[in-house]
Design a protein around this motif. Structure first.
Motif, PDB file in Angstrom:
ATOM      1  N   PRO A 128     -16.456  10.711  12.966  1.00  0.00           N
ATOM      2  CA  PRO A 128     -15.680  11.956  12.941  1.00  0.00           C
ATOM      3  C   PRO A 128     -14.174  11.706  12.879  1.00  0.00           C
ATOM      4  N   ARG A 129     -13.468  12.616  12.244  1.00  0.00           N
ATOM      5  CA  ARG A 129     -12.009  12.702  12.216  1.00  0.00           C
ATOM      6  C   ARG A 129     -11.336  11.689  11.296  1.00  0.00           C
ATOM      7  N   ILE A 130     -12.058  11.129  10.344  1.00  0.00           N
ATOM      8  CA  ILE A 130     -11.415  10.260   9.361  1.00  0.00           C
ATOM      9  C   ILE A 130     -10.755  11.142   8.314  1.00  0.00           C
ATOM     10  N   LYS A 131      -9.479  10.883   8.077  1.00  0.00           N
ATOM     11  CA  LYS A 131      -8.710  11.681   7.122  1.00  0.00           C
ATOM     12  C   LYS A 131      -8.621  11.017   5.758  1.00  0.00           C
ATOM     13  N   ASN A 132      -8.359   9.712   5.746  1.00  0.00           N
ATOM     14  CA  ASN A 132      -8.101   9.038   4.482  1.00  0.00           C
ATOM     15  C   ASN A 132      -8.550   7.581   4.559  1.00  0.00           C
ATOM     16  N   VAL A 133      -9.177   7.117   3.477  1.00  0.00           N
ATOM     17  CA  VAL A 133      -9.607   5.723   3.363  1.00  0.00           C
ATOM     18  C   VAL A 133      -9.152   5.207   2.008  1.00  0.00           C
ATOM     19  N   ILE A 134      -8.425   4.096   2.027  1.00  0.00           N
ATOM     20  CA  ILE A 134      -8.004   3.450   0.788  1.00  0.00           C
ATOM     21  C   ILE A 134      -8.531   2.024   0.825  1.00  0.00           C
ATOM     22  N   SER A 135      -9.334   1.671  -0.173  1.00  0.00           N
ATOM     23  CA  SER A 135      -9.929   0.333  -0.251  1.00  0.00           C
ATOM     24  C   SER A 135      -9.134  -0.537  -1.210  1.00  0.00           C
ATOM     25  N   HIS A 136      -8.878  -1.761  -0.785  1.00  0.00           N
ATOM     26  CA  HIS A 136      -8.184  -2.741  -1.617  1.00  0.00           C
ATOM     27  C   HIS A 136      -9.126  -3.918  -1.834  1.00  0.00           C
ATOM     28  N   PHE A 137      -9.308  -4.304  -3.085  1.00  0.00           N
ATOM     29  CA  PHE A 137     -10.190  -5.406  -3.427  1.00  0.00           C
ATOM     30  C   PHE A 137      -9.344  -6.611  -3.810  1.00  0.00           C
ATOM     31  N   THR A 138      -9.657  -7.743  -3.219  1.00  0.00           N
ATOM     32  CA  THR A 138      -8.884  -8.954  -3.436  1.00  0.00           C
ATOM     33  C   THR A 138      -9.154  -9.546  -4.819  1.00  0.00           C
ATOM     34  N   MET A 139      -8.097  -9.814  -5.538  1.00  0.00           N
ATOM     35  CA  MET A 139      -8.199 -10.488  -6.826  1.00  0.00           C
ATOM     36  C   MET A 139      -8.257 -11.997  -6.601  1.00  0.00           C
ATOM     37  N   LYS A 140      -7.395 -12.497  -5.683  1.00  0.00           N
ATOM     38  CA  LYS A 140      -7.284 -13.922  -5.451  1.00  0.00           C
ATOM     39  C   LYS A 140      -6.657 -14.142  -4.081  1.00  0.00           C
ATOM     40  N   LYS A 141      -7.188 -15.078  -3.327  1.00  0.00           N
ATOM     41  CA  LYS A 141      -6.584 -15.478  -2.049  1.00  0.00           C
ATOM     42  C   LYS A 141      -5.554 -16.547  -2.359  1.00  0.00           C
ATOM     43  N   VAL A 142      -4.293 -16.188  -2.293  1.00  0.00           N
ATOM     44  CA  VAL A 142      -3.217 -17.119  -2.586  1.00  0.00           C
ATOM     45  C   VAL A 142      -2.968 -18.032  -1.406  1.00  0.00           C
ATOM     46  N   LYS A 143      -2.949 -17.457  -0.196  1.00  0.00           N
ATOM     47  CA  LYS A 143      -2.789 -18.233   1.028  1.00  0.00           C
ATOM     48  C   LYS A 143      -3.760 -17.661   2.049  1.00  0.00           C
ATOM     49  N   PRO A 144      -4.943 -18.236   2.157  1.00  0.00           N
ATOM     50  CA  PRO A 144      -5.952 -17.704   3.090  1.00  0.00           C
ATOM     51  C   PRO A 144      -5.503 -17.801   4.545  1.00  0.00           C
ATOM     52  N   ALA A 145      -6.040 -16.914   5.368  1.00  0.00           N
ATOM     53  CA  ALA A 145      -5.769 -16.946   6.802  1.00  0.00           C
ATOM     54  C   ALA A 145      -6.339 -18.244   7.372  1.00  0.00           C
ATOM     55  N   PRO A 146      -5.715 -18.741   8.427  1.00  0.00           N
ATOM     56  CA  PRO A 146      -6.224 -19.991   9.031  1.00  0.00           C
ATOM     57  C   PRO A 146      -7.577 -19.797   9.675  1.00  0.00           C
TER      58      PRO A 146
END
Length: 146
Positions: A128-146
């Motif tokens: 309940p109460r979700i107003k907005n969802v924006i999805s981003h799809f990764t093209m390439k991991k340039v510097k991955p998280a450790p």
């Protein structure tokens, strides 16, 4: 914290499975003082733990999506319900509440686009109460998280 402590931390960030002997050699200490420093860093909470880095493809979670999510209310009940629901979802690998807009950053790992659509439709959009969802799809991991 001195330069040697920082060197120990850097080496353990690179490889948390180093033996004390290997670590001591890399930072220029003998094994006893090196072990004592690591134990102190652990006791002080500087080193909070050790973990394995898993290959997403090996566990069927190669498709990663970054979501900007905004709620339509910020009351305690709405926020708690939202956070509790997503914390319990295995697909969610990171959840951050932000200042400003959007309200949340959600990192999701699933098998593929169809699995993401199912997750979004059945787990996220039913909260309940979700107003907005924006999805981003990764093209390439340039510097991955450790």
């Amino acid at each position: 914290m001195d330069a040697t402590d920082r060197a120990i931390i850097a080496e353990l960030e690179r490889d948390g499975r180093l033996t004390n002997v290997e670590l001591a050699q890399r930072v220029g200490l003998t094994t006893g003082p090196c072990l004592r420093r690591v134990q102190r860093l652990e006791a002080d909470g500087v080193i909070r733990g050790y973990r394995a880095v898993i290959d997403p493809a090996a566990v069927g979670r190669i498709f990663e999506v970054l979501i900007d999510l905004t709620l339509d209310a910020q009351d305690a009940e709405t926020v708690e319900r939202f956070e509790e629901t997503l914390v319990q979802a295995d697909e969610v690998i990171e959840l951050r509440r932000l200042f400003g807009s959007p309200d949340y950053f959600v990192r999701v790992a699933v098998a593929d686009l169809a699995a993401y659509e199912t997750f979004l439709s059945t787990r996220v959009m039913t909260i309940p109460r979700i107003k907005n969802v924006i999805s981003h799809f990764t093209m390439k991991k340039v510097k991955p998280a450790p």
